[in-house]
Design a protein around this motif. Structure first.
Motif, mmCIF file in Angstrom:
data_model
loop_
_atom_site.group_PDB
_atom_site.id
_atom_site.type_symbol
_atom_site.label_atom_id
_atom_site.label_comp_id
_atom_site.label_asym_id
_atom_site.label_seq_id
_atom_site.Cartn_x
_atom_site.Cartn_y
_atom_site.Cartn_z
ATOM 1 N N ASN A 386 0.806 -1.219 0.000
ATOM 2 C CA ASN A 386 0.000 0.000 0.000
ATOM 3 C C ASN A 386 0.843 1.275 0.000
ATOM 4 O OD1 ASN A 386 -2.603 0.588 -0.406
ATOM 5 N ND2 ASN A 386 -3.220 0.565 1.745
ATOM 6 N N ALA A 387 1.957 1.230 -0.691
ATOM 7 C CA ALA A 387 2.861 2.390 -0.717
ATOM 8 C C ALA A 387 2.196 3.556 -1.444
ATOM 9 C CB ALA A 387 4.155 2.008 -1.423
ATOM 10 N N PRO A 388 2.450 4.781 -0.970
ATOM 11 C CA PRO A 388 1.913 5.966 -1.654
ATOM 12 C C PRO A 388 2.708 6.231 -2.934
ATOM 13 C CG PRO A 388 3.249 6.631 0.211
ATOM 14 C CD PRO A 388 3.262 5.131 0.214
ATOM 15 N N VAL A 389 2.493 5.389 -3.915
ATOM 16 C CA VAL A 389 3.303 5.404 -5.128
ATOM 17 C C VAL A 389 3.262 6.762 -5.826
ATOM 18 C CG1 VAL A 389 3.456 4.404 -7.412
ATOM 19 C CG2 VAL A 389 3.039 2.937 -5.467
ATOM 20 N N GLY A 390 2.059 7.331 -5.900
ATOM 21 C CA GLY A 390 1.910 8.624 -6.566
ATOM 22 C C GLY A 390 2.797 9.675 -5.928
ATOM 23 N N GLN A 391 2.720 9.760 -4.631
ATOM 24 C CA GLN A 391 3.496 10.761 -3.907
ATOM 25 C C GLN A 391 5.001 10.563 -4.126
ATOM 26 O OE1 GLN A 391 2.852 10.479 0.350
ATOM 27 N NE2 GLN A 391 4.747 11.652 0.649
ATOM 28 N N ILE A 392 5.429 9.292 -4.035
ATOM 29 C CA ILE A 392 6.851 8.989 -4.208
ATOM 30 C C ILE A 392 7.330 9.379 -5.606
ATOM 31 C CG2 ILE A 392 8.461 7.063 -4.466
ATOM 32 C CD1 ILE A 392 6.977 5.694 -2.153
ATOM 33 N N LEU A 393 6.568 9.007 -6.613
ATOM 34 C CA LEU A 393 7.015 9.271 -7.979
ATOM 35 C C LEU A 393 6.948 10.758 -8.321
ATOM 36 C CD1 LEU A 393 5.462 6.211 -9.856
ATOM 37 C CD2 LEU A 393 7.845 6.544 -9.205
ATOM 38 N N VAL A 394 5.939 11.433 -7.815
ATOM 39 C CA VAL A 394 5.854 12.875 -8.047
ATOM 40 C C VAL A 394 7.087 13.552 -7.455
ATOM 41 C CG1 VAL A 394 4.620 14.979 -7.403
ATOM 42 C CG2 VAL A 394 3.349 12.987 -8.228
ATOM 43 N N GLN A 395 7.417 13.147 -6.238
ATOM 44 C CA GLN A 395 8.593 13.719 -5.577
ATOM 45 C C GLN A 395 9.857 13.436 -6.388
ATOM 46 O OE1 GLN A 395 9.317 11.659 -1.833
ATOM 47 N NE2 GLN A 395 11.492 11.734 -2.371
ATOM 48 N N GLN A 396 9.999 12.190 -6.887
ATOM 49 C CA GLN A 396 11.183 11.837 -7.675
ATOM 50 C C GLN A 396 11.205 12.602 -9.002
ATOM 51 O OE1 GLN A 396 12.816 10.424 -5.030
ATOM 52 N NE2 GLN A 396 13.809 9.151 -6.586
ATOM 53 N N ALA A 397 10.032 12.753 -9.612
ATOM 54 C CA ALA A 397 9.968 13.432 -10.909
ATOM 55 C C ALA A 397 10.326 14.898 -10.763
ATOM 56 C CB ALA A 397 8.575 13.282 -11.512
ATOM 57 N N LYS A 398 9.852 15.514 -9.700
ATOM 58 C CA LYS A 398 10.108 16.944 -9.529
ATOM 59 C C LYS A 398 11.561 17.233 -9.200
ATOM 60 C CE LYS A 398 5.555 18.688 -8.422
ATOM 61 N NZ LYS A 398 4.638 19.143 -7.353
ATOM 62 N N ALA A 399 12.245 16.238 -8.629
ATOM 63 C CA ALA A 399 13.641 16.440 -8.256
ATOM 64 C C ALA A 399 14.579 16.332 -9.461
ATOM 65 C CB ALA A 399 14.040 15.422 -7.193
ATOM 66 N N ILE A 400 14.071 15.838 -10.564
ATOM 67 C CA ILE A 400 14.937 15.652 -11.735
ATOM 68 C C ILE A 400 15.314 17.005 -12.325
ATOM 69 C CG2 ILE A 400 14.974 14.809 -14.109
ATOM 70 C CD1 ILE A 400 13.061 12.574 -13.066
#
Lengths: 446, 380
Positions: A386-400
């Motif tokens: 049940n990982a908050p996948v959306g939140q994690i990926l958004v955070q990773q995408a914005k850091a690029i």
């Protein structure tokens, strides 16, 4: 969508295989053959005559959209068809990226036969940018600022021509098996894991520790895949900005090669090439504990790990964020209904639509607004604890901050690079020999 | 072309060519056809008297004479037109491309003569691919023909449920190569494959099917054989069924066993079919693509190109390196190699044929006439 997502067995366009077997024969076959030949000739001539089937019987314009793997567009296209009256849209899906790529190149070369909208993968972008005349300029004030900056920049030529609208991206996170981590005494909570693996050194050190404590499993899924993840964090790897090949002299390339091959020799890798049958099977055998995890990989892991429990995903990537894969929609110049095609491409890549595609097939959107959309940002995935996948990926995408530059020879060189690593993994060559033969391959590619 | 040989395909080819080109009034080849049908056993008559006798010297007779001469060609022309379009033209165009710089996306460049050929011949991966192709070809074609021959021999006996067996040998052929590759991919996995599990169960250490060159060739050859053996067996079976049964009767009266009959009667009697199958297997085997291409996901024939065949090499140059000029040069080299192999095949079989004719002249002479004509590839 994703690089080399060959799922299982890629499908070459037309195998020149063993067709000759059904060739000419004498005797009783003659009549049938003659009829067949006549029919074939007649149909060839008819096809050459070129029936214009772009317009269907009811006077609507027929548009085709060619995609590969999963873009999540099925429902969107139905919606579009219901929304307006002038156009009927049809999707042509290729199972494999390779197959789509061969088809695209062949028909670009032939100058006809392409769909009104052609999807392209970021790895082929550079080669296609060299043929930017073959694509319609899509730049439009209306869509300015729609995408993450680097996504648009990569598809813009020096003179400001935009050849593709961004669809999805693959921000990298780290997927791990919490149950195996527990066995090795490593932290299992995704927040703690995220703190622990900020650099590659941390990551490999923990790996050495892990393989000592859990002898049945190794640290990561594939040497080649890990090398690719590291390459995704380097701005210029194999080619510089003027497309000169620098693979042989770039210290980063050698560093990645040495790191991956030496840790492989220390037993951290499964030594399996990504996407092969054995690699797919290894998910079921609890063979490894971590893997580089671009957004689209979550679906792959879920598919391969049926019945396996313990997968989780952490919002970190060793050595900093990176992006792996992602696609664009282009409108080829050879299309007859460019205006309608542009309108459709614009609509499909709008934030609302990409958010729906994300829900359908987990293609992570490249549109700034879509990242804010709760459908994306608040999405969770049950399979990954049940990982908050959306939140994690958004955070990773914005850091690029940048995406690796991929010149026209990128795809060929990275294949040679991964094959060199694989030769070491398979014990066919020592790391030094493999490096030498890699250099020879690069030389050969010119 | 004799009347006999021209009228047959003419009839078979149906009307399209004839209709479009020359309306054929009575007195044309159709008349001749009917006559030859009326007297099937007789040799065909000379064509000139039939036509010319009607109205010597008139324009009509000249027209008929012209028609009689050209119509057969028109009747068979669809095949040749088709061949020109899909066979000859690509062949010549490929030759044209191969002497130019030609990028897949960029298109035609400068004329560079034989440079592409020189570069291909200097590329070590070309020779590697040639070796792999020959090795996989030998490992697949030879056992394939031998097994198919034995299988056909078994199917030719009075089996219970014959049709079922005959259909089931055909089954692998209708399975798509991609599906075959998927199934065999699971069987020949280096680590978790079925074949290795079986080997390990009986105490043999696993084989690195994708890494070891010979092992990978064996794995690919087994895919090819699985797919094509049944197909070839059926061709053999068709030929075997045409062998006169009284030969077997006499042989068994003479005390020949089953095996002896097979070796001494069946095999020599189906020699033309055998030759046909060997040549088509050679052509197919040298062009092998789908199976090795699908043996891994990258399609370059393994990390060290252990199983990259010539057609895969061609594909790599054309669609990965995107150099159509070099790819076309490879295509032509492959074409020449196949021609050489076909000629060697022909030569060998002629030699074998003349040897066997020399040793059993009488039986050979008799049997020859009775052999119904299976697909013939011998030069006329």
């Amino acid at each position: 969508m994703q690089t080399h997502d060959a799922a299982r067995a890629p499908h070459p366009g037309g195998a020149p295989g063993r067709r000759s077997r059904t060739g000419t024969r004498g005797g009783p076959g003659r009549k049938a053959l003659a009829i067949l030949a006549t029919l074939a000739l007649a149909s060839t001539l008819a096809a050459c005559g070129g029936g214009d089937d772009d317009e269907s019987a009811d006077g609507k314009i027929r548009l085709t959209v060619a995609t590969f793997n999963e873009f999540g567009y099925e429902d969107l296209i139905t919606e579009y068809n219901e929304m307006q009256d002038e156009v009927v849209v049809e999707q042509k899906k290729a199972g494999q990226a390779n197959e789509h790529q061969d088809n695209l190149y062949t028909k670009l070369a032939a100058g006809s036969g392409l769909s009104d909208i052609e999807a392209i993968e970021v790895d082929w972008l550079a080669a296609l940018m060299q043929q930017s005349d073959a694509f319609v300029d899509l730049s439009d004030p209306e869509v300015e600022g729609r995408w993450l900056d680097w996504k648009t920049e990569a598809a813009t030529t020096d003179d400001g021509k935009l050849i593709g609208y961004g669809t999805d991206v693959g921000p990298q996170a780290l997927c791990y098996r919490a149950d195996l981590f527990e066995k090795a005494g490593l932290p299992t909570d995704r927040e703690e894991v995220a703190k622990r693996f900020t650099t590659w050194d941390d990551y490999f050190e923990a790996g050495s520790e892990f393989v000592e404590k859990v002898p049945d499993a190794v640290w990561y899924d594939s040497s080649g895949a890990t090398a690719q993840a590291m390459i995704n964090q380097t701005q210029y790897t194999f080619e510089d900005e003027d497309d000169n090949v620098i693979a042989a002299d770039n210290p980063d390339v050698k560093r990645i090669f040495d790191t991956v091959t030496s840790y492989s020799e220390q037993g951290l890798s499964t030594r399996l090439p990504q996407w092969e049958e054995d690699w797919v099977s290894s998910f079921q055998k609890d063979a490894f504990a971590t893997m580089a995890c671009p957004g689209w990989m979550l679906g792959v892991i879920e598919g391969n790990s049926e019945g396996v429990e313990g997968w989780d995903v952490a919002g970190v990537f060793p050595g900093g964020p990176g992006v792996w894969g992602g696609s664009y929609l282009t409108v080829p110049e050879q299309g007859e209904h460019q205006e309608e095609a542009i309108a459709l491409a614009k609509w499909l890549t709008a934030p609302e639509q990409q958010a729906k595609a994300y829900t359908a097939k987990a293609t992570f959107p490249s549109q700034v607004e879509a990242l804010e959309d709760p459908v994306v940002a608040e999405s969770k995935r049950e399979f990954f604890n049940n990982a908050p996948v959306g939140q994690i990926l958004v955070q990773q995408a914005k850091a690029i901050e940048f995406i690796p530059y991929k010149g026209p020879k990128f795809a060929d060189i990275i294949t040679a690079f991964q094959q060199a690593i694989q030769r070491v993994d398979e014990g066919q060559e020592s790391p030094d020999e493999a490096w030498e033969s890699f250099l020879a391959d690069v030389e050969r590619l010119g | 072309m004799t009347l006999e040989s021209s009228s047959r395909p003419g009839r078979a080819a149906g009307s399209p060519a004839g209709e479009g080109e020359t309306p054929s009034p009575a007195g044309g080849p159709e008349d001749l056809l009917q006559e030859s049908e009326r007297e099937p056993g007789h040799p065909p008559r000379q064509r000139t008297p039939v036509v010319a006798a009607r109205r010597p010297g008139s324009w009509r007779s000249r027209f008929f004479r012209l028609e009689a001469r050209t119509a057969p060609y028109l009747y068979i022309s669809p095949f040749f037109l088709l061949f020109a379009v899909v066979g000859l033209f690509p062949l010549l165009y490929t030759a044209y491309v191969s002497v130019h710089q030609w990028s897949l996306l960029g298109g035609q460049g400068d004329f560079i003569g034989l440079d592409n050929y020189r570069r291909v011949l200097a590329d070590r991966y070309f020779w590697n691919a040639l070796r792999n192709t020959l090795s996989i070809f030998l490992l697949s074609s030879v056992p394939q023909v031998v097994i198919a021959l034995c299988l056909a021999g078994l199917l030719d006996t009075q089996l219970r449920g014959r049709t079922l067996w005959r259909m089931s040998v055909m089954l692998p052929f209708v399975v798509a190569p991609a599906a075959v590759a998927l199934i065999f991919g699971n069987v020949f996995g280096d680590r978790y494959g079925l074949a290795n599990s079986v080997l390990e169960a009986i105490g043999v250490s696993g084989v690195a099917w994708h890494t070891d060159t010979l092992a990978s060739h064996l794995a690919i050859a087994s895919m090819v054989n699985w797919r094509w053996t049944g197909y070839n067996a059926l061709i053999f079976l068709a030929a075997m069924q045409a062998v006169p049964r009284d030969l077997y009767e006499s042989a068994s009266l003479d005390g020949a066993g089953r095996v002896r009959q097979f070796v001494s009667i069946t095999v020599p009697m189906i020699r033309p079919t055998l030759l046909f199958v060997i040549i088509t297997s050679t052509i197919g085997g040298l062009q092998i693509f789908a199976e090795p291409r699908l043996f891994d996901t990258k399609g370059l024939g393994g990390s060290d190109r252990q199983y990259q065949t010539l057609t895969m090499y061609l594909w790599e140059l054309g669609w990965r390196v995107r150099d159509l000029g070099m790819a076309s040069a490879v295509a032509w080299l492959l074409f020449l190699i196949i021609v050489v192999f076909a000629l060697v095949n022909l030569w060998l079989s002629h030699r074998a044929g003349s040897l066997s004719r020399g040793s059993r002249r009488t039986s050979r002479g008799r049997s020859r006439r009775r052999t119904p004509a299976p697909p013939t590839l011998e030069a006329p």
